[in-house]
Design a protein around this motif. Structure first.
Motif, PDB file in Angstrom:
ATOM      1  N   ARG A 448       0.942  -1.230   0.189  1.00  0.00           N
ATOM      2  CA  ARG A 448      -0.075  -0.056  -0.048  1.00  0.00           C
ATOM      3  C   ARG A 448       0.951   1.098  -0.025  1.00  0.00           C
ATOM      4  O   ARG A 448       2.014   1.293   0.573  1.00  0.00           O
ATOM      5  N   ARG A 449       0.279   2.453  -0.301  1.00  0.00           N
ATOM      6  CA  ARG A 449       1.131   3.682  -0.583  1.00  0.00           C
ATOM      7  C   ARG A 449      -0.044   4.740  -0.507  1.00  0.00           C
ATOM      8  O   ARG A 449      -1.071   4.729  -1.106  1.00  0.00           O
ATOM      9  N   GLN A 515       3.390   0.505   5.142  1.00  0.00           N
ATOM     10  CA  GLN A 515       3.110   1.311   4.087  1.00  0.00           C
ATOM     11  C   GLN A 515       4.190   2.479   4.351  1.00  0.00           C
ATOM     12  O   GLN A 515       4.300   3.252   3.443  1.00  0.00           O
ATOM     13  N   ALA A 518       7.401   3.193   1.844  1.00  0.00           N
ATOM     14  CA  ALA A 518       6.836   3.502   0.636  1.00  0.00           C
ATOM     15  C   ALA A 518       6.331   4.786   0.286  1.00  0.00           C
ATOM     16  O   ALA A 518       6.427   5.420  -0.591  1.00  0.00           O
ATOM     17  N   THR A 519       5.338   5.179   1.280  1.00  0.00           N
ATOM     18  CA  THR A 519       4.670   6.380   1.320  1.00  0.00           C
ATOM     19  C   THR A 519       5.576   7.547   1.864  1.00  0.00           C
ATOM     20  O   THR A 519       5.668   8.439   1.029  1.00  0.00           O
ATOM     21  N   ALA A 522       8.423   8.087  -0.615  1.00  0.00           N
ATOM     22  CA  ALA A 522       8.035   8.819  -1.853  1.00  0.00           C
ATOM     23  C   ALA A 522       8.280  10.319  -1.755  1.00  0.00           C
ATOM     24  O   ALA A 522       8.960  10.853  -2.533  1.00  0.00           O
ATOM     25  N   ALA A 568      -0.671   9.046  -3.930  1.00  0.00           N
ATOM     26  CA  ALA A 568      -0.658   7.673  -3.432  1.00  0.00           C
ATOM     27  C   ALA A 568      -0.958   6.595  -4.823  1.00  0.00           C
ATOM     28  O   ALA A 568      -0.688   5.489  -4.804  1.00  0.00           O
ATOM     29  N   ILE A 570      -0.186   4.461  -7.904  1.00  0.00           N
ATOM     30  CA  ILE A 570       1.021   3.633  -8.498  1.00  0.00           C
ATOM     31  C   ILE A 570       0.690   3.302  -9.930  1.00  0.00           C
ATOM     32  O   ILE A 570       1.160   3.946 -10.914  1.00  0.00           O
ATOM     33  N   ARG A 677       7.695  -1.426  -1.747  1.00  0.00           N
ATOM     34  CA  ARG A 677       6.857  -1.986  -0.612  1.00  0.00           C
ATOM     35  C   ARG A 677       7.425  -2.301   0.770  1.00  0.00           C
ATOM     36  O   ARG A 677       8.468  -2.211   0.709  1.00  0.00           O
TER      37      ARG A 677
END
Length: 721
Positions: A448-449, A515, A518-519, A522, A568, A570, A677
């Motif tokens: 998830r992101r 998450q 990754a979240t 970014a 968010a 992708i 991830r």
């Protein structure tokens, strides 16, 4: 522009930036925060599961508490200021209780907060709280049915609309096939049990509230506090310096945080409130019990034709939560026909919540044990059965998997473990006086992101600070973000600082669902990329090095101070998820009823590995949690009174073997990318099933209930040698 020579490449095993502070005791957690004039609050909990407190006993108890030494105030349902219920989008999506604390004299579970005592010391507050002797008009609870209040069938998992909790595909009727297995699987209620107790300190400066809290959702807690206290959001600041473990216990605004803020306003002093270990069982979330029924139908070669996975679980009367045990069954193996359902019973228990891979940990236990039962029925090796049913598409959506690599995980881990030497018969391995067994299971967890922000501040001293309102929960977030920012900017690690734990920084989502890297990563990557581009524009001749930045003008420094927000989104054309494979060996002493995990090999496809040292530690921790779930952990509860008590057993270093862990992907040389991830929770996913399958191989006992107890292991099966 060349990278600075001291910049670490992403993928290097960089030590934790806060490691020395943590091991020397210099790291400051919420309860360590020093504040002039702080006083202490202690909570009073209900002693019954369902009923009504009599007004007379509440009034008399509060009077006794107020008369105790050092008491500054007592809050009860009789005098607590009115609190707003949470916004509907919170209570309808997350396990946030709809009923504000101290709303009335009704009781919905044992341990429910029914009063708060504030005193000049913790000892005085504790003594005053002991003066509460409450009388109840109690509903009989001598039968389980007496405390059940209906059930419901949730549509989807929290805010993720495509993760259907009620799902079906293929023909309505089951096919006629030669092989079938069907079993009932149960998992016990378990608690997160972090080392750090939940703690809150609240301080008011006029109409402005500052809360120090051990939380994993700073931005969400800020919004909830503002809403419930009828404040504008800019008037609330939430600070979470470090979180000493959480595992689900600290994701949401539990009622003690709100009560601490109310108490501070009532007495006009900063108030500190730390839950007791017992209160962590009753009012800070837990994994609810599950009863699962799994049926697999297959042809003679073991190809699955139909999968059915039905789950019954529980939640409280004041909040919604479903343990999504059947979600992995929708997509892990090829199955033309599928039935998945979840029913949630409303019971007089505390509100459950996310805990250590919610859904995957409990659901994969049932599915992966059932897969071993199917392999036994077909007469094939358990690994071979999984390979035969492998699929390259996400069958819940029809999209292809991006970078799945599950077959690589199977082959790599099986080769290193020596799985090819596993004798197929049960009770065929023995070491001295104990039975030995080998088991395996598949692991999977969502990728998830979400949207996140990051602020960059360039200092005249040459130091560049990146900041996000995220959380350091012990996983090494600050380290990875510092490493990532240094790598992209070209600065040495010593010139980069990543700040977190403050709602005044750009907003980020909760630290959950694996998450955060990754979240937030970014956002940090985007900020670092923009910083480097801006540096080349405002100072073309400057290199990304401390000595060059020190000479920048105030105008140039101002141009290098900014904020970014990343999306968010992708890719809608593919599905992204992490996968892995567990192989383990157990020794079972059937005379003592003792099972010991003696060897563990695993491989994971979790996307690019930003820091292999931290990643491996995360997976070792997750597998250790899996050992606890399989063999030790359960809440002791009297089903008549619903009181929780007794001892709670957790695995220690003595209970875990040396881990052989491998990643299928190599370290990344770019960022951000769609394959990134999280890995925080996949370690526990499938691990309990691998242990149960190994115990079956060792003993011939097919155990479908967690935890596996002494009594289970001592139960005789066939003649002993």
């Amino acid at each position: 522009m060349a990278l600075g020579p001291a910049a670490p490449r992403v993928g290097a095993p960089v030590n934790r930036v806060d490691g020395v502070a943590k091991v020397t005791g210099a790291a400051r957690y919420t309860a360590d925060t020093e504040m002039p004039g702080v006083v202490h609050a202690v909570l009073v909990g209900a002693e019954i599961a369902r009923g009504q407190i009599t007004a007379e006993s509440m009034t008399e108890s509060a009077a006794r508490a107020r008369a105790a030494p050092g008491v500054l105030g007592v809050l009860t349902p009789m005098n607590c200021p009115r609190l707003n219920p949470p916004p509907a989008d919170f209570s309808e999506t997350w396990p946030v209780e709809r009923r504000p604390p101290l709303s009335d004299l009704s009781v919905h579970h044992v341990g429910q907060h029914v009063a708060v005592v504030i005193a000049d010391s913790f000892e005085n507050a504790t003594y005053a709280a002991s003066q509460f002797t409450l009388d109840y008009r109690q509903v009989a609870t001598d039968d389980d049915a007496a405390v059940r209040s209906g059930s419901y069938w949730p549509d989807h998992w929290v805010e993720v609309a495509d993760e259907k909790l009620q799902d079906r595909r293929g023909e309505l009727t089951e096919p006629t096939v030669p092989v079938s297995v069907s079993g009932q699987y149960t998992t016990s209620a378990t608690v997160p049990y972090p080392l750090e107790l939940s703690a809150t300190i609240a301080r008011w400066d006029g109409d402005r509230l500052t809360v120090y809290d051990s939380t994993r959702w700073i931005s969400g807690e800020k919004r909830l506090l503002a809403h419930c206290l009828d404040l504008p959001e800019p008037s609330v600041r939430v600070i979470s310096p470090l979180v000493g473990g959480a595992f689900g216990a600290k994701v949401f605004l539990w009622s003690h945080v709100l009560l601490c803020a109310v108490a501070a306003r009532e007495v006009g002093r900063p108030v500190k409130l730390v839950l007791t270990r017992e209160q962590m069982f009753d009012t800070a979330g837990y994994r609810p019990r599950t009863e699962q029924e799994v049926t697999l139908l297959a042809d003679a070669d073991g190809a699955i034709c139909s999968t059915a996975h039905h789950t019954v679980t529980e939640t409280s009367l004041v909040a919604d939560f479903c343990e999504p045990a059947g979600l992995s069954s929708r997509l892990l193996y090829h199955s033309p026909r599928l039935e998945v359902s979840h029913r949630v019973e409303r019971v007089n228990v505390p509100t459950p919540s996310f805990m250590r891979a919610p859904g995957e940990a409990s659901g994969l236990f049932a599915l992966e044990v059932a897969m071993d039962e199917l392999a036994e029925q077909v007469g094939v090796d358990p690994l071979e059965l999984r390979i035969r049913n492998h699929t390259e598409i996400d069958e819940s959506s029809g999209r292809p998997w991006l970078d799945k690599h599950l077959l690589d995980c199977y082959r790599s881990a099986a080769d290193r473990f020596g799985w090819a030497n596993r004798p197929p018969g049960v009770r065929s391995l023995r070491r001295s006086h104990v039975q030995v067994g080998w088991g395996m299971a598949t692991a999977t967890f969502p990728a998830r992101r979400m949207t996140a922000g990051c602020r960059v501040t360039t200092g005249a001293d040459g130091c560049v600070r990146f900041a996000s309102a995220t959380h350091e929960i012990g996983t090494g977030v600050r380290t990875v973000m510092t490493q990532l920012a240094a790598d992209i900017t070209g600065l040495p690690l010593s010139a980069v600082i990543f700040d977190s734990g403050d709602s005044s920084y750009p907003a980020t989502p909760r630290s959950g669902a694996s998450q955060t890297t990754a979240t937030v990563g970014a956002a940090v990557a985007e900020a670092a990329t923009q910083w480097r581009r801006r540096l080349s524009e405002v100072a073309p001749s400057a290199a990304p090095a401390v000595h060059s930045l020190v000479g920048l003008s105030p105008e140039q420094i101002a141009a290098l101070t900014f904020s970014v927000t990343t999306s968010a989104k992708i890719d809608d054309d593919v599905s992204i998820r992490s996968f892995g494979a567990h192989f383990c060996e157990v020794e079972v002493d059937e005379y003592l009823g003792r099972a010991a995990v003696t060897r563990w090999t695993a491989a994971f496809a979790c996307g690019p590995v930003l820091n292999p040292k931290l990643a491996r530690s995360q997976l070792m921790g997750g597998i250790t949690f899996g050992i606890g779930m399989a063999l030790l952990e359960q809440i002791s509860e009297d089903r008549a009174s619903l009181r929780r008590g007794g001892e709670y057993y957790l695995p220690t270093h003595a209970d875990r073997p040396d881990f052989d862990i491998e990643f299928t992907e190599k370290p990344v040389d770019y960022f951000p990318g769609p394959t990134l991830r999280g890995i925080g929770e996949i370690g526990i996913a499938g691990a309990p099933a691998a242990i149960a399958n190994a115990i079956h191989h060792a003993t011939g006992k097919r155990l479908r209930k967690l935890p596996i107890t002494v009594e289970d292991l001592m139960m005789p099966v066939g003649p002993r040698r």
